[in-house]
Design an enzyme around this catalytic site. Structure first.
Site, PDB file in Angstrom:
ATOM      1  N   HIS A 307       0.848  -1.186   0.000  1.00 14.78           N
ATOM      2  CA  HIS A 307       0.000   0.000   0.000  1.00 14.78           C
ATOM      3  C   HIS A 307       0.883   1.236   0.000  1.00 14.78           C
ATOM      4  O   HIS A 307       1.956   1.222   0.600  1.00 14.78           O
ATOM      5  CB  HIS A 307      -0.915   0.011   1.234  1.00 14.78           C
ATOM      6  CG  HIS A 307      -2.081   0.919   1.063  1.00 14.78           C
ATOM      7  ND1 HIS A 307      -2.018   2.258   1.335  1.00 14.78           N
ATOM      8  CD2 HIS A 307      -3.327   0.671   0.599  1.00 14.78           C
ATOM      9  CE1 HIS A 307      -3.191   2.799   1.060  1.00 14.78           C
ATOM     10  NE2 HIS A 307      -3.995   1.869   0.609  1.00 14.78           N
ATOM     11  N   ASP A 364      -8.025  -5.158  -0.290  1.00 19.48           N
ATOM     12  CA  ASP A 364      -8.517  -5.989  -1.402  1.00 19.48           C
ATOM     13  C   ASP A 364      -8.144  -7.457  -1.285  1.00 19.48           C
ATOM     14  O   ASP A 364      -8.607  -8.276  -2.072  1.00 19.48           O
ATOM     15  CB  ASP A 364      -7.964  -5.445  -2.734  1.00 19.48           C
ATOM     16  CG  ASP A 364      -8.520  -4.069  -3.036  1.00 19.48           C
ATOM     17  OD1 ASP A 364      -9.730  -3.883  -2.830  1.00 19.48           O
ATOM     18  OD2 ASP A 364      -7.762  -3.197  -3.465  1.00 19.48           O
TER      19      ASP A 364
HETATM   20  N1  CMC Z   1       4.160  -7.546  -5.009  1.00 17.86           N
HETATM   21  C1  CMC Z   1       5.505  -7.535  -5.149  1.00 17.86           C
HETATM   22  N2  CMC Z   1       6.282  -6.453  -4.943  1.00 17.86           N
HETATM   23  C2  CMC Z   1       5.674  -5.320  -4.570  1.00 17.86           C
HETATM   24  C3  CMC Z   1       4.276  -5.248  -4.396  1.00 17.86           C
HETATM   25  C4  CMC Z   1       3.520  -6.410  -4.618  1.00 17.86           C
HETATM   26  N3  CMC Z   1       2.191  -6.376  -4.475  1.00 17.86           N
HETATM   27  N4  CMC Z   1       3.942  -3.996  -4.024  1.00 17.86           N
HETATM   28  C5  CMC Z   1       5.089  -3.313  -3.964  1.00 17.86           C
HETATM   29  N5  CMC Z   1       6.140  -4.089  -4.293  1.00 17.86           N
HETATM   30  C6  CMC Z   1       7.560  -3.715  -4.279  1.00 17.86           C
HETATM   31  C7  CMC Z   1       7.908  -2.872  -5.504  1.00 17.86           C
HETATM   32  O1  CMC Z   1       8.329  -3.679  -6.577  1.00 17.86           O
HETATM   33  C8  CMC Z   1       8.999  -1.993  -4.950  1.00 17.86           C
HETATM   34  O2  CMC Z   1      10.173  -2.767  -4.882  1.00 17.86           O
HETATM   35  P1  CMC Z   1      11.621  -2.070  -5.100  1.00 17.86           P
HETATM   36  O3  CMC Z   1      11.765  -1.102  -3.970  1.00 17.86           O
HETATM   37  O4  CMC Z   1      12.585  -3.190  -5.080  1.00 17.86           O
HETATM   38  O5  CMC Z   1      11.543  -1.387  -6.445  1.00 17.86           O
HETATM   39  C9  CMC Z   1       8.572  -1.729  -3.509  1.00 17.86           C
HETATM   40  O6  CMC Z   1       7.766  -2.867  -3.149  1.00 17.86           O
HETATM   41  C10 CMC Z   1       7.755  -0.454  -3.330  1.00 17.86           C
HETATM   42  O7  CMC Z   1       6.616  -0.534  -4.199  1.00 17.86           O
HETATM   43  P2  CMC Z   1       6.049   0.664  -5.056  1.00 17.86           P
HETATM   44  O8  CMC Z   1       5.339   0.112  -6.254  1.00 17.86           O
HETATM   45  O9  CMC Z   1       7.127   1.666  -5.288  1.00 17.86           O
HETATM   46  O10 CMC Z   1       5.023   1.260  -4.029  1.00 17.86           O
HETATM   47  P3  CMC Z   1       3.838   2.236  -4.369  1.00 17.86           P
HETATM   48  O11 CMC Z   1       3.519   2.947  -3.124  1.00 17.86           O
HETATM   49  O12 CMC Z   1       4.159   3.052  -5.563  1.00 17.86           O
HETATM   50  O13 CMC Z   1       2.640   1.258  -4.794  1.00 17.86           O
HETATM   51  C11 CMC Z   1       0.826  -0.246  -4.670  1.00 17.86           C
HETATM   52  C12 CMC Z   1       1.643   0.833  -3.937  1.00 17.86           C
HETATM   53  C13 CMC Z   1      -0.437  -0.523  -3.862  1.00 17.86           C
HETATM   54  C14 CMC Z   1       0.388   0.285  -6.049  1.00 17.86           C
HETATM   55  C15 CMC Z   1       1.688  -1.535  -4.809  1.00 17.86           C
HETATM   56  O14 CMC Z   1       2.026  -2.043  -3.541  1.00 17.86           O
HETATM   57  C16 CMC Z   1       0.986  -2.614  -5.629  1.00 17.86           C
HETATM   58  O15 CMC Z   1       1.090  -2.613  -6.862  1.00 17.86           O
HETATM   59  N6  CMC Z   1       0.244  -3.553  -4.972  1.00 17.86           N
HETATM   60  C17 CMC Z   1      -0.551  -4.543  -5.694  1.00 17.86           C
HETATM   61  C18 CMC Z   1      -1.849  -3.898  -6.177  1.00 17.86           C
HETATM   62  C19 CMC Z   1      -2.822  -3.684  -5.052  1.00 17.86           C
HETATM   63  O16 CMC Z   1      -3.056  -4.567  -4.245  1.00 17.86           O
HETATM   64  N7  CMC Z   1      -3.446  -2.505  -5.037  1.00 17.86           N
HETATM   65  C20 CMC Z   1      -4.501  -2.179  -4.053  1.00 17.86           C
HETATM   66  C21 CMC Z   1      -4.067  -1.094  -3.114  1.00 17.86           C
HETATM   67  S1  CMC Z   1      -5.196  -0.964  -1.693  1.00 17.86           S
HETATM   68  C22 CMC Z   1      -6.714  -0.494  -2.347  1.00 17.86           C
HETATM   69  C23 CMC Z   1      -6.716   0.938  -2.729  1.00 17.86           C
HETATM   70  O17 CMC Z   1      -7.028   1.761  -1.875  1.00 17.86           O
HETATM   71  O18 CMC Z   1      -6.446   1.224  -3.890  1.00 17.86           O
END
Ligand code: CMC
Length: 428
Positions: A307, A364
């Site tokens: 998240h 989710d």
């Molecule tokens: N699986 C594997 N790796 C992950 C995941 C995941 N679900 N989420 C984050 N990471 C890794 C990412 O690759 C990155 O690694 P590194 O630092 O080595 O590059 C690190 O964790 C930080 O992730 P980020 O993508 O930079 O974080 P963000 O804050 O930009 O993204 C997120 C947050 C929710 C989009 C992401 O965690 C994600 O894609 N999760 C899966 C989709 C999901 O479940 N979304 C629902 C969010 S909750 C409902 C809502 O309110 O929307």
């Protein structure tokens, strides 16, 4: 005492006022930074940018706290109803009995959609994703109620739009589902409460009367509460930014529905179930899929994990995980996907990759399993999220308009070509 931060650039120091919120969170106000220093701030994805001051929702991602207007989500989920929470978000306080009755009645007056709207449903392909249908039809409401397009509308006109949105959204959503399965549409029944009416419009059939189950209605109502607001997330920021151009409320909410659809936001609930089914079909080897999620050369991500703001745990996920067990037990449903989900969670939470990055199950991760047990099909999961988020979007839009916030318009750092000479096409 005035609180400020100092930024030093090119030997000069600039003082920037620091604002403190009621929960003691702090922000450096950079409004004067560019005129004083020539600098803008660069923050891709707005990871550390506050877009507004808000009195609606507070969340502390490190401590796993979520409150709507000061009330803990745990309390609201357990003790209140979605209508009470909607009143809380839209009117700013929990209603007394009379206020709740009047709020409910005002919404119930508007559950029907104009008969001309039925024709729109007929025009969509039979397998149209309900989110596309819902977004378009919510936007189309602005054409049925053109007075909503007037930015100088009265308070009463704005409230009428809000009641119409709250009343019609379940009807539009259920009809988008009926379109998907090719079943006849069911009209709203105003003697039923919000969640019950929605379920009835979803599942009642001319050939078989839908029997409402109190446990199903209660579980759905609680899920709607848990999704009702989440401060400045992608879809809410979209609603506020679209509304800041003085686009009408229907269109602003429609933009929020579209933003929510993406698999990184609300679309994750559909993606989670699809992922769990894929893992199940693949033999249920959880370790293999955890490895894939960690592999930077593999596009697979563990959906429902991680998240932007929660870096400890998502309090909504905690409530939903417990509710998931309760609902499956109550309904006597045995779903092997819950075992896969629990193993994935267990393995991920003890894995360094997930620990170092503070990745935990989000709202989710388990919600789809409950929706599935309630009989709601996968393609409708994100619509369920939108139904719940509607009062939050509305209250955030009201706040933005009430505060007279300026049009949203971020800046950028240009990194493209400069000073190129136009070359006629025949010479290129
Ligand atoms: N699986 C594997 N790796 C992950 C995941 C995941 N679900 N989420 C984050 N990471 C890794 C990412 O690759 C990155 O690694 P590194 O630092 O080595 O590059 C690190 O964790 C930080 O992730 P980020 O993508 O930079 O974080 P963000 O804050 O930009 O993204 C997120 C947050 C929710 C989009 C992401 O965690 C994600 O894609 N999760 C899966 C989709 C999901 O479940 N979304 C629902 C969010 S909750 C409902 C809502 O309110 O929307």
């Amino acid at each position: 005492m005035e609180d400020f931060a100092e930024v030093t650039y090119n030997g000069k120091t600039f003082k920037l006022p620091v604002t403190t919120g009621t929960e003691n969170e702090k922000a450096m106000d950079i409004a004067t930074l560019r005129s004083a220093s020539g600098l803008i701030t660069l923050d891709s994805g707005f990871k550390n940018t506050g877009a507004t001051k808000s009195s609606i929702t507070f969340l502390d991602g490190e401590k796993g706290i979520l409150k709507y207007r000061g009330y803990a989500i745990e309390d609201l989920a357990e003790k209140s109803s979605f209508m009470e929470v909607s009143h809380l978000l839209i009117h700013g306080h929990l209603p007394n009995k009379t206020e709740l009755e009047s709020f409910n009645n005002n919404i119930k007056k508007h559950t029907l959609v104009h008969e001309d709207m039925r024709k729109f449903f007929d025009a969509y392909p039979s397998k149209a994703h309900p989110m596309g249908v819902v977004a378009s039809l919510v936007c189309s409401l602005s054409t049925f109620y053109p007075e909503s397009q007037n930015p100088n509308r009265s308070k009463e006109e704005t409230m009428l739009t809000i009641y119409r949105l709250m009343g019609k959204m379940p009807t539009i959503s259920a009809w988008a589902y009926k379109n998907l399965v090719g079943h006849p549409r069911v009209y709203p029944t105003n003697k039923l409460d919000y969640a019950a009416n929605f379920l009835n419009m979803m599942f009642d059939l001319p050939s078989q009367k839908y029997e409402l189950n109190a446990a199903v209605v209660k579980a759905l109502d609680m899920l709607l509460i848990l999704h009702a607001d989440h401060e400045q997330n992608c879809s809410t920021s979209t609603v506020r930014i679209v509304g800041s151009s003085q686009a009408n409320l229907y269109s602003s909410i429609s933009a929020g529905v579209v933003a929510l659809w993406g698999p990184l936001h609300g679309g994750a609930n559909q993606a989670v179930i699809e992922m769990l089914e894929k893992i199940q079909k693949d033999g249920g080897n959880v370790e293999k899929w955890i490895q894939k999620a960690k592999d930077k050369n593999d596009p697979f991500r563990l959906m429902g994990f991680g998240h932007r703001v929660y870096k400890n745990f998502d309090p909504r996920a905690k409530i939903i995980k417990k509710a998931c067990d309760d609902v499956l037990k109550e309904l006597g449903v045995q779903d092997p996907l819950i075992d896969i989900a629990k193993s994935l969670e267990e393995v991920a939470l003890s894995d360094d990759y997930f620990k170092e990055r503070n990745l935990y199950p989000n709202v989710d991760f388990y919600s789809g399993i409950i929706y599935k047990a309630l009989g709601i099909p996968t393609e409708m999961f994100t619509v369920m999220f939108a139904l719940g988020r509607l009062p939050g979007w509305i209250s955030q839009w009201q706040e933005m308009i009430g505060n007279n916030e300026p049009i949203g318009r971020p800046r950028q750092i240009y990194i493209g070509d400069i000073d190129k000479k136009y070359v006629p096409i025949e010479k290129r």
